[in-house]
Motif scaffolding. Sequence first.
Motif, PDB file in Angstrom:
ATOM      1  N   ARG A   3      43.838  41.724  45.334  1.00 16.34           N
ATOM      2  CA  ARG A   3      42.838  42.736  45.704  1.00 16.34           C
ATOM      3  C   ARG A   3      42.374  42.478  47.135  1.00 16.34           C
ATOM      4  N   GLY A  52      40.530  47.338  35.774  1.00 14.02           N
ATOM      5  CA  GLY A  52      40.576  46.440  36.917  1.00 14.02           C
ATOM      6  C   GLY A  52      40.030  45.058  36.620  1.00 14.02           C
ATOM      7  N   SER A  54      43.140  42.091  37.269  1.00  7.81           N
ATOM      8  CA  SER A  54      42.778  42.813  38.498  1.00  7.81           C
ATOM      9  C   SER A  54      43.394  44.209  38.553  1.00  7.81           C
ATOM     10  N   HIS A  79      45.598  49.237  45.494  1.00  6.45           N
ATOM     11  CA  HIS A  79      44.698  49.443  46.631  1.00  6.45           C
ATOM     12  C   HIS A  79      43.927  50.761  46.586  1.00  6.45           C
TER      13      HIS A  79
END
Length: 327
Positions: free
Chosen positions: A179, A236, A240, A324
């Motif tokens: 991340r 998330g 992640s 992203h």
Amino acid sequence: MNYRTLGKTGYKISEVSYGSWAIGGTWGDVDDKTSLLALETAIDQGINFFDTADVYGDGRSEKLLSKLSKSVKDKIYIATKAGRRLNPHNTEGYNKANLEAFIDRSLKNLDMDCIDLLQLHCPPTEVFYNEEVFSALDDFKKAGKIAHYGVSVEKVSEAIKSLDYDNVASIQIIYNMFRHKPHDELFQLTKEKNVGMICRVPLASGLLTGKMSSNTAFAKDDHRFFNRNGESFDKGETFSGVDYKLGLQAVEALKQIKPHNMTMAQFALKWILMNQDISCVIPGGKTKEQVQDNASSSDLPTLSKEIMSEVVSIYDQYIRESVHPLW
């Protein structure tokens, strides 16, 4: 152990701190005796900042931290979170009455008169546009129930919006080798506002320890089993948000550039600590060995520019496209 300042709180906290989600629940089997030993080991390693939430084991981790705080001589800082007890978890629930009830419950669990840092627990995006919520937090601060407050967020955009409120002292966000967006868009802004940065999920739910494989099995009460697609909360928070198989491929690439004097977990933590704009990283630790391994990353040598650049290249190759834009 090295120490950094947590933004406008002025707290001098260990750059490797402790996240207590795992000792509360939804990470597989855990027992309180082992958890307390892990917490005591954290103290021995120089850790003085502990992050928790009222929903971790329905208050279980808060009560464990209460036992810890009673057993140590030096001051430790405890940050808890409020909001996720709402059912349904919606914007309307973030009102003064509910928040005060959550704070009072945490004060009881922690056996404290004043919470060192109270964080909104990943509320809906609309909450960040509701000035009344932050006015209520100001009132709780004036009343002495909380010393400082901050926010825990899912999205970088939410973090940026929270900076509109002058008394937001800290932001907690996912930042790790998988991340990179907070580095690109957030950290310079928080530095200018003197807002502390707490980095959670630093090991991508264990993926970045390098100990997992395609054959790794997770217990049914482990969020890494039941929340891979966001069935219970934001996806998330699990690995992640990275596809598990893709994550394993990226980890293999990272292993090829890992310094020989570090474990994969230490490498992942050291990579985060290379950024001086963050205040601390909060890996979990279910055992004393995990805590020792994590804490020692603070004193390991810095990473070379070449390795830092190679991590970005691996992110670009394996992760960026799918992760992203989402957070």
